[in-house]
Design an enzyme around this catalytic site. Structure first.
Site, short mmCIF file in Angstrom:
data_model
loop_
_atom_site.label_atom_id
_atom_site.label_comp_id
_atom_site.label_asym_id
_atom_site.label_seq_id
_atom_site.Cartn_x
_atom_site.Cartn_y
_atom_site.Cartn_z
N HIS A 80 0.83 -1.21 0.00
CA HIS A 80 0.00 0.00 0.00
C HIS A 80 0.87 1.27 0.00
O HIS A 80 2.04 1.22 -0.38
CB HIS A 80 -0.99 -0.04 1.16
CG HIS A 80 -1.69 -1.37 1.25
ND1 HIS A 80 -2.64 -1.77 0.35
CD2 HIS A 80 -1.52 -2.41 2.11
CE1 HIS A 80 -3.05 -3.00 0.64
NE2 HIS A 80 -2.38 -3.42 1.70
N GLU A 118 -1.85 -0.06 8.14
CA GLU A 118 -0.99 -1.09 7.55
C GLU A 118 0.15 -0.48 6.76
O GLU A 118 1.29 -0.95 6.82
CB GLU A 118 -1.82 -2.01 6.65
CG GLU A 118 -1.01 -3.11 5.99
CD GLU A 118 -1.82 -3.94 5.00
OE1 GLU A 118 -1.23 -4.87 4.40
OE2 GLU A 118 -3.03 -3.65 4.82
N HIS A 173 3.08 -7.24 4.21
CA HIS A 173 1.71 -6.83 4.46
C HIS A 173 1.29 -7.19 5.88
O HIS A 173 2.04 -7.84 6.62
CB HIS A 173 0.75 -7.52 3.47
CG HIS A 173 0.76 -6.94 2.10
ND1 HIS A 173 -0.22 -6.08 1.64
CD2 HIS A 173 1.64 -7.08 1.08
CE1 HIS A 173 0.04 -5.73 0.39
NE2 HIS A 173 1.17 -6.32 0.03
N GLU A 249 1.97 -11.94 5.05
CA GLU A 249 0.97 -11.29 5.90
C GLU A 249 1.45 -11.51 7.33
O GLU A 249 1.33 -12.60 7.89
CB GLU A 249 -0.41 -11.90 5.69
CG GLU A 249 -1.03 -11.63 4.33
CD GLU A 249 -1.67 -10.24 4.21
OE1 GLU A 249 -1.50 -9.42 5.14
OE2 GLU A 249 -2.32 -9.99 3.18
#
Length: 285
Positions: A80, A118, A173, A249
């Site tokens: 992101h 995040e 992430h 993740e």
């Protein structure tokens, strides 16, 4: 005899003056701040330490023992970006995602219940991993150069790894599941593979990351994948990669314990340390 004493006193006074002048406000013993990433528009390479003509301090290792460059290249992809939420038109446009599919350019990512985003977590952890790898002589390329920009899109992120001929591409992430009791990390890889690098090399990278995180005390996911590994066919950055690639993740930001770890500097350093070590182990193998 008095003349001799006067001369000795003059010599001592001069010596004390020189000693004091050399020792006032000496900053050389203070550790220098880590060099910031480069300023190229897309590819951001952490600079390697440069040689200097000044005399090294007594604490610096001799040149013969300093870490040589390994010739390895790692692309880190911090998930992101901090400016994504302000540019919905840019990040919602459809881009190629592999397997004949398209998907939005990017997303804003998730956050903890208290609002820690995040994108800030992934940026901070990636910076820490970068510094650890660069200290071992590994060239590091980042897919974004700050936490205030927009994008890049998932297809552009894959292209950065491909163009760099990366030995490993690792996307960082954190998840945001509201399922009861959902916690733990998982490592995704493209499956079924679309090219040779998405086969055994990517599986080895994903497994090294899984093993490293587990050895570091992080629990595997209770809600996605199996044993910390998650084959995926829907992640554009992995589908479009022609290099060994995996997506980590790191945990669930909606889980109170994992959210607290991610929001703390100590927790982020722990994530970075075990991921950097796992990448080193993969490259060494």
């Amino acid at each position: 005899m008095g003349a001799v004493r006067r001369r000795l006193g003059l010599v001592v006074a001069i010596g004390l003056t020189l000693f004091t002048a050399c020792g006032v406000d000496t900053p050389a013993s203070s550790p220098s701040s880590p060099a910031p990433p480069g300023t190229t528009t897309v590819l951001t390479t952490l600079p390697q330490p440069s040689s200097t003509t000044s005399t090294p301090s007594s604490s610096a290792p001799p040149p013969s023992t300093r870490q040589p460059k390994t010739g390895k290249v790692v692309v880190l992809d911090p998930g992101h970006n901090g400016g994504n939420s302000g540019k919905p038109g840019e990040i919602t446009r459809q881009v190629p995602a592999g397997r004949g599919k398209t998907k939005p350019c990017n997303t804003t990512g998730t956050s903890t219940n208290s609002g820690y985003p995040e994108h800030a977590f992934t940026w901070d952890v990636s910076q820490r991993i970068s510094q650890a790898l660069a200290a071992k002589g590994i060239r590091v390329v980042l897919t974004r150069q700050s936490d205030t920009g927009v994008g890049p899109c998932v297809d552009e992120r894959a292209a950065i790894g491909n163009d760099a001929q990366a030995d490993a591409v690792v996307s960082i992430h954190a998840d945001g599941s509201n399922s009861a009791g959902a916690h733990g990390f998982h490592v995704a890889y493209s499956a079924p593979p679309l090219n040779a690098q998405q086969g055994e090399p990517s599986m080895k990278l994903a497994t090294a990351l899984r093993d490293g995180l587990r050895a570091g005390g992080f629990p595997t996911s209770t809600y996605l994948g199996s044993n910390g590994l998650a084959p995926r066919a829907d992640l554009g950055g992995l589908n479009l990669s022609t290099r060994p690639a995996a997506l980590v993740e790191c945990g669930n930001m909606r889980n109170a314990a994992e959210a607290a770890a991610m929001a703390s500097e100590e927790g982020r350093q722990q994530y970075a340390a075990v991921i950097a070590k796992a990448i080193e182990d993969y490259l060494a193998g």
